[in-house]
Design an enzyme around this catalytic site. Sequence first.
Site, PDB file in Angstrom:
ATOM      1  CB  SER A 132      -0.915   0.001   1.226  1.00  0.00           C
ATOM      2  OG  SER A 132      -1.913  -0.984   1.073  1.00  0.00           O
ATOM      3  CD1 TRP A 156       2.366  -8.987  -3.423  1.00  0.00           C
ATOM      4  CD2 TRP A 156       1.156 -10.728  -4.109  1.00  0.00           C
ATOM      5  NE1 TRP A 156       2.144  -9.797  -2.337  1.00  0.00           N
ATOM      6  CE2 TRP A 156       1.408 -10.870  -2.733  1.00  0.00           C
ATOM      7  CE3 TRP A 156       0.404 -11.725  -4.762  1.00  0.00           C
ATOM      8  CZ2 TRP A 156       0.958 -11.958  -1.993  1.00  0.00           C
ATOM      9  CZ3 TRP A 156      -0.044 -12.799  -4.028  1.00  0.00           C
ATOM     10  CH2 TRP A 156       0.229 -12.901  -2.661  1.00  0.00           C
ATOM     11  CG  ASP A 241      -5.391   8.023 -11.235  1.00  0.00           C
ATOM     12  OD1 ASP A 241      -5.483   7.562 -10.080  1.00  0.00           O
ATOM     13  OD2 ASP A 241      -5.009   9.188 -11.486  1.00  0.00           O
ATOM     14  CB  ILE A 338     -29.393 -17.156  -3.403  1.00  0.00           C
ATOM     15  CG1 ILE A 338     -29.890 -15.782  -2.942  1.00  0.00           C
ATOM     16  CG2 ILE A 338     -30.386 -17.801  -4.363  1.00  0.00           C
ATOM     17  CD1 ILE A 338     -29.962 -14.728  -4.053  1.00  0.00           C
ATOM     18  N   GLY A 341     -26.129 -24.650   0.738  1.00  0.00           N
ATOM     19  CA  GLY A 341     -25.019 -25.617   0.796  1.00  0.00           C
ATOM     20  C   GLY A 341     -24.469 -25.922  -0.587  1.00  0.00           C
ATOM     21  CD  GLU A 364      -4.854  -2.561 -11.435  1.00  0.00           C
ATOM     22  OE1 GLU A 364      -5.049  -1.380 -11.706  1.00  0.00           O
ATOM     23  OE2 GLU A 364      -4.727  -3.459 -12.285  1.00  0.00           O
TER      24      GLU A 364
HETATM   25  N1  CAA Z   1      -1.657  11.149 -10.786  1.00  0.00           N
HETATM   26  C1  CAA Z   1      -0.568  11.963 -10.877  1.00  0.00           C
HETATM   27  N2  CAA Z   1       0.224  12.255  -9.823  1.00  0.00           N
HETATM   28  C2  CAA Z   1      -0.093  11.714  -8.629  1.00  0.00           C
HETATM   29  C3  CAA Z   1      -1.204  10.861  -8.470  1.00  0.00           C
HETATM   30  C4  CAA Z   1      -2.003  10.603  -9.603  1.00  0.00           C
HETATM   31  N3  CAA Z   1      -3.071   9.806  -9.518  1.00  0.00           N
HETATM   32  N4  CAA Z   1      -1.265  10.472  -7.188  1.00  0.00           N
HETATM   33  C5  CAA Z   1      -0.239  11.049  -6.547  1.00  0.00           C
HETATM   34  N5  CAA Z   1       0.471  11.805  -7.431  1.00  0.00           N
HETATM   35  C6  CAA Z   1       1.657  12.614  -7.139  1.00  0.00           C
HETATM   36  C7  CAA Z   1       1.328  13.623  -6.060  1.00  0.00           C
HETATM   37  O1  CAA Z   1       0.802  14.804  -6.604  1.00  0.00           O
HETATM   38  C8  CAA Z   1       2.668  13.836  -5.395  1.00  0.00           C
HETATM   39  O2  CAA Z   1       3.453  14.704  -6.187  1.00  0.00           O
HETATM   40  P1  CAA Z   1       3.993  16.111  -5.564  1.00  0.00           P
HETATM   41  O3  CAA Z   1       4.814  15.713  -4.368  1.00  0.00           O
HETATM   42  O4  CAA Z   1       4.789  16.699  -6.676  1.00  0.00           O
HETATM   43  O5  CAA Z   1       2.774  16.861  -5.188  1.00  0.00           O
HETATM   44  C9  CAA Z   1       3.330  12.472  -5.498  1.00  0.00           C
HETATM   45  O6  CAA Z   1       2.662  11.767  -6.570  1.00  0.00           O
HETATM   46  C10 CAA Z   1       3.218  11.678  -4.212  1.00  0.00           C
HETATM   47  O7  CAA Z   1       1.853  11.512  -3.931  1.00  0.00           O
HETATM   48  P2  CAA Z   1       1.330  11.216  -2.460  1.00  0.00           P
HETATM   49  O8  CAA Z   1       1.911  12.244  -1.520  1.00  0.00           O
HETATM   50  O9  CAA Z   1      -0.162  11.121  -2.533  1.00  0.00           O
HETATM   51  O10 CAA Z   1       2.010   9.807  -2.146  1.00  0.00           O
HETATM   52  P3  CAA Z   1       1.822   8.799  -0.940  1.00  0.00           P
HETATM   53  O11 CAA Z   1       3.131   8.187  -0.650  1.00  0.00           O
HETATM   54  O12 CAA Z   1       1.081   9.465   0.180  1.00  0.00           O
HETATM   55  O13 CAA Z   1       0.941   7.612  -1.604  1.00  0.00           O
HETATM   56  C11 CAA Z   1      -1.062   6.384  -2.062  1.00  0.00           C
HETATM   57  C12 CAA Z   1      -0.352   7.741  -1.971  1.00  0.00           C
HETATM   58  C13 CAA Z   1      -2.416   6.751  -2.673  1.00  0.00           C
HETATM   59  C14 CAA Z   1      -1.261   5.724  -0.742  1.00  0.00           C
HETATM   60  C15 CAA Z   1      -0.272   5.452  -3.045  1.00  0.00           C
HETATM   61  O14 CAA Z   1       0.910   4.991  -2.437  1.00  0.00           O
HETATM   62  C16 CAA Z   1      -1.083   4.259  -3.497  1.00  0.00           C
HETATM   63  O15 CAA Z   1      -1.901   4.372  -4.411  1.00  0.00           O
HETATM   64  N6  CAA Z   1      -0.855   3.063  -2.887  1.00  0.00           N
HETATM   65  C17 CAA Z   1      -1.456   1.841  -3.360  1.00  0.00           C
HETATM   66  C18 CAA Z   1      -0.527   1.143  -4.318  1.00  0.00           C
HETATM   67  C19 CAA Z   1      -1.254   0.272  -5.291  1.00  0.00           C
HETATM   68  O16 CAA Z   1      -2.364   0.577  -5.725  1.00  0.00           O
HETATM   69  N7  CAA Z   1      -0.632  -0.811  -5.689  1.00  0.00           N
HETATM   70  C20 CAA Z   1      -1.168  -1.663  -6.675  1.00  0.00           C
HETATM   71  C21 CAA Z   1      -0.083  -2.486  -7.262  1.00  0.00           C
HETATM   72  S1  CAA Z   1      -0.340  -2.913  -8.923  1.00  0.00           S
HETATM   73  C22 CAA Z   1      -1.453  -4.144  -8.935  1.00  0.00           C
HETATM   74  O17 CAA Z   1      -2.067  -4.492  -7.973  1.00  0.00           O
HETATM   75  C23 CAA Z   1      -1.661  -4.697 -10.283  1.00  0.00           C
HETATM   76  C24 CAA Z   1      -2.226  -6.052 -10.301  1.00  0.00           C
HETATM   77  O18 CAA Z   1      -1.644  -6.983  -9.860  1.00  0.00           O
HETATM   78  C25 CAA Z   1      -3.521  -6.276 -10.932  1.00  0.00           C
END
Ligand code: CAA
Length: 380
Positions: A132, A156, A241, A338, A341, A364
């Site tokens: 995370s 993963w 995203d 629904i 067993g 994700e």
């Molecule tokens: N778009 C563009 N820039 C972004 C952004 C976005 N969506 N989100 C964050 N940023 C930028 C921020 O603006 C920031 O930049 P600045 O410092 O210049 O302002 C920088 O990135 C850091 O952002 P945060 O301070 O928000 O970072 P954070 O360390 O607090 O993390 C979090 C935020 C949302 C918790 C992030 O770590 C997160 O999404 N964690 C989950 C990870 C995840 O989803 N993993 C999935 C793995 S892939 C997978 O699962 C695929 C699969 O197998 C199917």
Amino acid sequence: MDFQLTEEQRLVRDMARDFAQNELLPRARKHDEQGRIDPEVFQMIAELGLWGLTIGEEYGGAGLGNLELSLVLEEINAACAATGVTLSVHNSLLGAPIKRFGTKEQMQKYLPGLASGETIGCYCLTEPNAGSDAAALVTTAKKDGDEWVLDGTKVWVTNGGIAKLAIVYARTNQEVSKAKGISAFLVPLDTPGVKIGKTEKKTGIRGSSTTEILFEGVRLPADALLGEENKGFMIAMDTLDGGRIGIASQSIGIGRACLEASVRYAKEREQFGRPIGDFQAIQWKIADMSTRIDAARLLTHRAALIRDAGDRVSEAAAKAKLFASQSANFAADECLQIHGGAGYTDDFEVERLFRDARITEIYEGATDIQRIVIARSVMA
Ligand code: CAA
């Protein structure tokens, strides 16, 4: 606001539905049991042009948008979620960032192979101690002359065992705060020093490949860098995203399969002298499942349209993924209830759907992470 699909969108959805119902559904149990997707399915996906659905026509793709991808993913996942995630990751987590951040040369080099399915893609962000908290990653890429040297372990990795190309996130600057010192690299997986590690044995989506990937002294040319140096975390987040819209679409597909299985069973199963679907207790479950799935679809299509319009979609995609994944798990739970067993055995599809649904609240970005993204955006 127009809730109608265009003629082209209906055709794309119907084509995916025919393929999913006729070719994937009959194989879904086998994919689950054998822990891999049949090779001919990859070929069929290629023939339908689905590997390159969102890649531009100039690179051999279909040049369609995220809404069309969502429609296709709903259909595929309603039949086989293992195939669904394979396709979602390939399109959203590898094709998309190359298209959004790549140079012309990188696009020419990689997009045709990704569009044809000759090259399957994967996304290497997560590490043993950076799940995370993705910005805590410790894989490094150090400059050596004109080259980069990559060292670290990713875990993963969806498609890890079948991919030929990865996007790998690595630390390129130790001096700055954690998210600011990360870069993205395009790494062909036949590069010396790349090793595919352990394959995970998962609770659900068992047909999809999930592995570790190890990088030991992997030498990459300067042009392996995707986007700007030290701007990789932004690429990772922007890419997720889009990926989250894919997982929301997967959730809708799984949820819809649960709803359809529930309706079928409620009509045929008799207790107390009549079909159980005659009882309000069952009807209310079906009404709630159907309402949540519809609402999830609206949130997801909205997010897809925002992304297609080129606007920032973080909050909308997180809301879609949060709500759709919870709805899928709600539907799977009610569907199993629904079935009683019988649903707790592998005689019925719901047993697999129940296992497959669970991951949608985890990968994700877990449910709690979606809430962080939403709350930060709402409160900003
Ligand atoms: N778009 C563009 N820039 C972004 C952004 C976005 N969506 N989100 C964050 N940023 C930028 C921020 O603006 C920031 O930049 P600045 O410092 O210049 O302002 C920088 O990135 C850091 O952002 P945060 O301070 O928000 O970072 P954070 O360390 O607090 O993390 C979090 C935020 C949302 C918790 C992030 O770590 C997160 O999404 N964690 C989950 C990870 C995840 O989803 N993993 C999935 C793995 S892939 C997978 O699962 C695929 C699969 O197998 C199917």
